[in-house]
Design a protein around this motif. Structure first.
Motif, PDB file in Angstrom:
ATOM      1  N   LEU A  60       0.859  -1.186   0.000  1.00 53.94           N
ATOM      2  CA  LEU A  60       0.000   0.000   0.000  1.00 53.94           C
ATOM      3  C   LEU A  60       0.897   1.239   0.000  1.00 53.94           C
ATOM      4  CD1 LEU A  60      -2.886   1.209   0.239  1.00 53.94           C
ATOM      5  CD2 LEU A  60      -2.608   1.134   2.723  1.00 53.94           C
ATOM      6  N   VAL A  62       1.298   5.579  -0.315  1.00 53.36           N
ATOM      7  CA  VAL A  62       0.618   6.871  -0.282  1.00 53.36           C
ATOM      8  C   VAL A  62       1.160   7.644  -1.484  1.00 53.36           C
ATOM      9  CG1 VAL A  62       2.210   7.750   1.504  1.00 53.36           C
ATOM     10  CG2 VAL A  62       0.082   8.945   1.051  1.00 53.36           C
ATOM     11  N   VAL A  84      -3.250  10.090  -1.294  1.00 54.75           N
ATOM     12  CA  VAL A  84      -4.265   9.037  -1.250  1.00 54.75           C
ATOM     13  C   VAL A  84      -3.561   7.684  -1.196  1.00 54.75           C
ATOM     14  CG1 VAL A  84      -4.495   9.143  -3.768  1.00 54.75           C
ATOM     15  CG2 VAL A  84      -6.321   8.119  -2.427  1.00 54.75           C
ATOM     16  N   ASP A  85      -4.165   6.769  -0.457  1.00 57.94           N
ATOM     17  CA  ASP A  85      -3.582   5.435  -0.304  1.00 57.94           C
ATOM     18  C   ASP A  85      -4.045   4.544  -1.454  1.00 57.94           C
ATOM     19  OD1 ASP A  85      -2.446   6.335   2.019  1.00 57.94           O
ATOM     20  OD2 ASP A  85      -4.059   5.593   3.304  1.00 57.94           O
TER      21      ASP A  85
ATOM     22  N   VAL B 162      -4.465  17.323   1.579  1.00 57.92           N
ATOM     23  CA  VAL B 162      -5.658  16.532   1.856  1.00 57.92           C
ATOM     24  C   VAL B 162      -5.239  15.072   1.901  1.00 57.92           C
ATOM     25  CG1 VAL B 162      -7.964  15.907   1.080  1.00 57.92           C
ATOM     26  CG2 VAL B 162      -7.075  18.200   0.594  1.00 57.92           C
ATOM     27  N   LEU B 163      -5.607  14.375   2.967  1.00 55.09           N
ATOM     28  CA  LEU B 163      -5.286  12.955   3.093  1.00 55.09           C
ATOM     29  C   LEU B 163      -6.546  12.146   2.859  1.00 55.09           C
ATOM     30  CD1 LEU B 163      -3.170  13.167   6.360  1.00 55.09           C
ATOM     31  CD2 LEU B 163      -2.284  12.566   4.117  1.00 55.09           C
ATOM     32  N   ASP B 164      -6.589  11.395   1.766  1.00 63.36           N
ATOM     33  CA  ASP B 164      -7.745  10.554   1.495  1.00 63.36           C
ATOM     34  C   ASP B 164      -7.442   9.145   1.996  1.00 63.36           C
ATOM     35  OD1 ASP B 164     -10.016   9.341   0.662  1.00 63.36           O
ATOM     36  OD2 ASP B 164      -9.811   9.837  -1.478  1.00 63.36           O
ATOM     37  N   SER B 165      -8.113   8.808   3.076  1.00 61.64           N
ATOM     38  CA  SER B 165      -7.857   7.561   3.789  1.00 61.64           C
ATOM     39  C   SER B 165      -8.738   6.466   3.204  1.00 61.64           C
ATOM     40  CB  SER B 165      -8.202   7.850   5.253  1.00 61.64           C
ATOM     41  OG  SER B 165      -8.328   6.717   6.021  1.00 61.64           O
ATOM     42  N   THR B 166      -8.252   5.851   2.126  1.00 67.33           N
ATOM     43  CA  THR B 166      -9.109   4.942   1.360  1.00 67.33           C
ATOM     44  C   THR B 166      -8.927   3.484   1.731  1.00 67.33           C
ATOM     45  OG1 THR B 166      -7.335   4.899  -0.245  1.00 67.33           O
ATOM     46  CG2 THR B 166      -9.195   6.332  -0.734  1.00 67.33           C
ATOM     47  N   ALA B 167      -7.887   3.175   2.525  1.00 68.44           N
ATOM     48  CA  ALA B 167      -7.511   1.762   2.609  1.00 68.44           C
ATOM     49  C   ALA B 167      -7.225   1.341   4.049  1.00 68.44           C
ATOM     50  CB  ALA B 167      -6.314   1.527   1.700  1.00 68.44           C
ATOM     51  N   ASP B 168      -6.034   0.844   4.303  1.00 65.08           N
ATOM     52  CA  ASP B 168      -5.727   0.264   5.612  1.00 65.08           C
ATOM     53  C   ASP B 168      -4.952   1.195   6.524  1.00 65.08           C
ATOM     54  OD1 ASP B 168      -6.448  -2.790   5.867  1.00 65.08           O
ATOM     55  OD2 ASP B 168      -5.968  -2.404   3.773  1.00 65.08           O
ATOM     56  N   MET B 169      -4.890   2.465   6.195  1.00 61.55           N
ATOM     57  CA  MET B 169      -4.161   3.412   7.027  1.00 61.55           C
ATOM     58  C   MET B 169      -5.135   4.435   7.602  1.00 61.55           C
ATOM     59  SD  MET B 169      -1.300   4.227   8.292  1.00 61.55           S
ATOM     60  CE  MET B 169      -0.049   3.324   7.377  1.00 61.55           C
ATOM     61  N   TYR B 171      -5.487   8.037   9.825  1.00 63.03           N
ATOM     62  CA  TYR B 171      -4.654   9.217  10.053  1.00 63.03           C
ATOM     63  C   TYR B 171      -5.093  10.001  11.281  1.00 63.03           C
ATOM     64  CZ  TYR B 171      -2.704   8.366   5.458  1.00 63.03           C
ATOM     65  OH  TYR B 171      -2.064   7.797   4.395  1.00 63.03           O
TER      66      TYR B 171
END
Lengths: 94, 210
Positions: A60, A62, A84-85, B162-169, B171
């Motif tokens: 994964l 970033v 974005v991850d 901007v942090l888009d937290s789409t998965a396994d992380m 914030y």
């Protein structure tokens, strides 16, 4: 198991809409950004969602985009970014 | 003690709304899982109890420690899960946790455009606005405009991330320590740390004027 990309690499997010559960937002698909970091390897949520084991694990990342590269009409500062991850199987070298 | 509460007037007990399709589905899945012996009703109760025990106070404790102890802040930025464990906080979510620091030059704001990914193990349930389509769809396109609606106006020379937290992380935002707090102890500092400041849509509170 080693990550395919390293921080600083330019990557393009695949533009794809396979049926089912995906964790890559449409607005970054087809866009080019830069690997900002590697979060590690996680079980793949796209297969976990269907009761499978999510293996093999996927790296994964970033990925950093300039906001202006995502939105033509972006109104903020040219230095503004979006992180974005994204899982490795969604990334191609750019 | 006399037992007079039976006389209290109140509306008859009833479901306050008809069950939605999703609620019916959840009930059916839960009943099947219990019937098949995969989970017990007590597992469900304990999971709800555990989730309800989490609140922004946990996150505030972490931030206050980071403000007073630069070495701790370094460890928090390097490995957030391990650092919060030092304070006796176990991040029970399977997802990883990552801390980012807001400064005078860089401002992070967190969203999950796909659903409602949120560091629940540290902040409790996400606020309704965090889950709203309005916030999720707009903060990525116009972060400065959305932050302004929250009452936070950023200088043009601040870099917005901007942090888009789409998965396994997940914030956690470390807001800057407010000015005028030099004499405050950790507990007082924690009272200045709001939920919204740890999502990045607000600053920490400034201390009340003496």
């Amino acid at each position: 198991m080693t990550p395919r990309f390293k921080p600083g690499d330019r990557v393009r997010v695949r533009a794809d809409s396979p049926p089912g559960h995906i964790r890559t937002p449409k607005y970054v698909q087809g866009k080019t950004g830069e690997v900002a970091g590697i979060h590690g390897a996680f079980r793949n949520p796209e297969t976990l969602a269907y009761g499978r084991d999510g293996l093999p694990k996927q790296f994964l990342y970033v990925v950093r985009f300039d906001e202006r590269d995502l939105w033509q009409q972006y109104r903020g500062s040219p230095r503004d970014t979006l992180l974005v991850d994204v899982y490795e199987h969604w990334l191609d070298p750019a | 003690m006399h037992d007079d509460h039976h006389d209290d007037p109140h509306a008859p007990l009833a479901h306050d709304h008809p069950q939605t399709e999703f609620e019916k589905r959840v009930d059916a899945v839960q009943a099947l899982l219990i019937e098949k012996g995969i989970i017990t009703p007590d597992d469900v109760r304990r999971a709800v109890e555990e989730m309800d025990s989490r609140s922004p106070a946990l996150g505030a404790k972490v931030i206050a420690r980071a403000w007073v102890d630069p070495a701790f802040k370094g460890r928090l930025l390097a490995n957030a899960k391990r650092a919060i464990a030092e304070l006796g906080i176990e991040f029970t979510q399977e997802a990883a946790l990552f801390a980012v620091e807001n400064t005078e030059k860089v401002h992070h704001v967190v969203v999950c455009t796909l659903c409602s990914c949120y560091p629940r193990g540290l902040l409790g349930y996400p606020p309704d606005w965090y889950k709203s389509l309005n916030y999720r769809s707009r903060v990525v396109v116009d972060p400065r405009g959305v932050l302004k609606e929250f009452g936070l106006e950023l200088d043009a020379n601040v870099e917005v991330r901007v942090l888009d937290s789409t998965a396994d992380m997940r914030y956690l935002v470390i807001p800057p320590r407010p000015a005028g707090t030099e004499r405050m102890d950790e507990e007082e500092l924690a009272s200045l740390v709001t939920r919204d400041s740890m999502i990045g849509v607000a600053r920490a509170r400034t201390p009340a004027l003496q």
